[in-house]
Scaffold this active site. Structure first.
Site, PDB file in Angstrom:
ATOM      1  N   PRO A  11       0.789  -1.226   0.000  1.00 24.19           N
ATOM      2  CA  PRO A  11       0.000   0.000   0.000  1.00 24.19           C
ATOM      3  C   PRO A  11       0.824   1.280   0.000  1.00 24.19           C
ATOM      4  CG  PRO A  11      -0.172  -1.162   2.092  1.00 24.19           C
ATOM      5  CD  PRO A  11       0.500  -2.080   1.136  1.00 24.19           C
ATOM      6  N   ASN A  12       0.347   2.200  -0.796  1.00 28.22           N
ATOM      7  CA  ASN A  12       0.863   3.573  -0.912  1.00 28.22           C
ATOM      8  C   ASN A  12       2.173   3.682  -1.681  1.00 28.22           C
ATOM      9  OD1 ASN A  12      -1.261   4.896   0.557  1.00 28.22           O
ATOM     10  ND2 ASN A  12      -0.465   3.859   2.365  1.00 28.22           N
ATOM     11  N   ARG A  19       5.282  12.104  -3.081  1.00 22.79           N
ATOM     12  CA  ARG A  19       5.162  12.654  -1.728  1.00 22.79           C
ATOM     13  C   ARG A  19       6.339  12.155  -0.899  1.00 22.79           C
ATOM     14  NH1 ARG A  19      -0.521  13.731  -0.726  1.00 22.79           N
ATOM     15  NH2 ARG A  19      -1.091  14.862  -2.596  1.00 22.79           N
ATOM     16  N   TYR A  24      11.351   8.608   1.175  1.00 18.09           N
ATOM     17  CA  TYR A  24      11.290   7.519   0.191  1.00 18.09           C
ATOM     18  C   TYR A  24      11.998   7.825  -1.130  1.00 18.09           C
ATOM     19  CZ  TYR A  24       7.836   5.838   3.517  1.00 18.09           C
ATOM     20  OH  TYR A  24       7.212   5.417   4.671  1.00 18.09           O
ATOM     21  N   ASN A  75       8.038  -5.570  -0.881  1.00 12.29           N
ATOM     22  CA  ASN A  75       7.958  -4.471   0.083  1.00 12.29           C
ATOM     23  C   ASN A  75       6.487  -4.405   0.496  1.00 12.29           C
ATOM     24  OD1 ASN A  75       7.779  -2.182   1.585  1.00 12.29           O
ATOM     25  ND2 ASN A  75       8.985  -0.900   0.190  1.00 12.29           N
ATOM     26  N   ALA A  78       3.041  -0.813   4.869  1.00 14.51           N
ATOM     27  CA  ALA A  78       2.542  -0.841   6.252  1.00 14.51           C
ATOM     28  C   ALA A  78       2.038  -2.225   6.659  1.00 14.51           C
ATOM     29  CB  ALA A  78       1.444   0.199   6.414  1.00 14.51           C
ATOM     30  N   ASP A  88       1.278 -15.706   6.310  1.00 15.98           N
ATOM     31  CA  ASP A  88       0.770 -17.065   6.051  1.00 15.98           C
ATOM     32  C   ASP A  88       0.877 -17.418   4.576  1.00 15.98           C
ATOM     33  OD1 ASP A  88       0.173 -17.458   8.727  1.00 15.98           O
ATOM     34  OD2 ASP A  88      -1.980 -17.092   8.515  1.00 15.98           O
ATOM     35  N   GLU A  99      12.743  -9.452   1.474  1.00 20.40           N
ATOM     36  CA  GLU A  99      11.924  -8.339   1.975  1.00 20.40           C
ATOM     37  C   GLU A  99      12.730  -7.047   1.840  1.00 20.40           C
ATOM     38  OE1 GLU A  99      10.924  -8.840   6.095  1.00 20.40           O
ATOM     39  OE2 GLU A  99       9.862  -6.920   6.216  1.00 20.40           O
ATOM     40  N   HIS A 101      12.681  -2.784   2.457  1.00 18.44           N
ATOM     41  CA  HIS A 101      12.106  -1.526   2.938  1.00 18.44           C
ATOM     42  C   HIS A 101      13.002  -0.404   2.463  1.00 18.44           C
ATOM     43  CE1 HIS A 101       9.151  -3.518   5.347  1.00 18.44           C
ATOM     44  NE2 HIS A 101      10.100  -4.356   5.714  1.00 18.44           N
ATOM     45  N   ARG A 108      12.969   4.397  12.752  1.00 23.09           N
ATOM     46  CA  ARG A 108      11.717   5.150  12.721  1.00 23.09           C
ATOM     47  C   ARG A 108      10.863   4.822  13.950  1.00 23.09           C
ATOM     48  NH1 ARG A 108       9.153   4.929   6.860  1.00 23.09           N
ATOM     49  NH2 ARG A 108       8.006   6.674   7.816  1.00 23.09           N
TER      50      ARG A 108
END
Ligand code: CA2
Length: 146
Positions: A11-12, A19, A24, A75, A78, A88, A99, A101, A108
Site C-alpha cells: 500500500p501507498n 510525496r 522515500y 515491500n 505498512a 501465512d 523483503e 524496505h 523510525r
C-alpha cells in the site's frame, strides 16, 4: 531456464516520488520498476511487478507465484507491521523471499520495528533507499543463476 521473480509492492508505494521524498526518495515507482527490469535482464532473471493497496490482492499475488516463480521480492509497506495473512501466504510459498524496505524501519517509530514478513524472509534489506530492490535482485541472482 531463466528464473522468474515476482516484485510485489504494497500500500501507498504507488505514491513513490510524488510525496515524502525526504523519506522515500524522488524516483517514481515506474522509475524503480524500469531499473529493476533492466537489472534483472542483465542478471539473467525475468521479472514481473505488481503493486496493490489491498491486503487480499497481495495474498492472491503470492498464491499465484506458487509453482511459477523462483522468488518473490516484497515491500509489504505498512502491512509488514500488521499482516499475518501475508506472512501465512508467504509461508505457503516455497521459493525464495527477499523483503525490502526503502527506509530504515529500525530508525523510525517503534511500531515499524517489527515486520511479520521477516519471520519468513530469506533476506531483509532496509534503509538503502530504492537501491534496496536492486540489491535484492543481485542477491537472488547469486542464489539462482549459475
Ligand atoms: O520503508 C519502506 O519501504 C516501508 O515499507 C514503506 C511503508 C511504511 O509503512 C513501512 O513502515 C516502511 C510506507 C509506504 C508509503 O510509501 C509512500 C511513498 C511516497 C509517498 C507516500 C507514501
Amino acid at each position: 531456464m531463466t528464473p522468474h521473480v515476482i516484485l510485489l509492492n504494497g500500500p501507498n508505494l504507488n505514491l513513490l516520488g510524488l510525496r515524502q521524498p525526504e523519506i522515500y526518495g524522488a524516483e517514481t515507482l515506474a522509475d524503480v520498476l524500469a531499473r529493476c527490469t533492466a537489472l534483472a535482464a542483465d542478471l539473467g532473471l525475468s521479472l514481473t511487478a505488481y503493486q496493490s493497496n489491498h491486503e487480499g490482492a497481495l495474498v492472491e499475488m503470492i498464491h499465484a507465484a506458487r509453482g511459477t516463480s523462483a522468488a518473490i521480492v516484497i515491500n509489504p509497506g505498512a502491512y509488514s507491521h500488521t499482516s499475518v495473512a501475508i506472512l501465512d501466504a508467504l509461508n505457503a510459498y516455497d521459493g525464495l523471499v527477499m523483503e525490502v524496505h526503502i527506509s530504515n524501519i529500525h530508525k523510525r517509530e517503534t511500531f515499524r520495528h517489527h515486520s511479520y514478513v521477516s519471520a519468513r524472509a530469506d533476506g531483509v534489506i532496509a534503509g538503502c533507499g530504492t537501491e534496496g530492490y536492486l540489491l535484492a535482485l543481485r542477491r537472488l541472482a547469486s542464489l539462482l543463476v549459475s
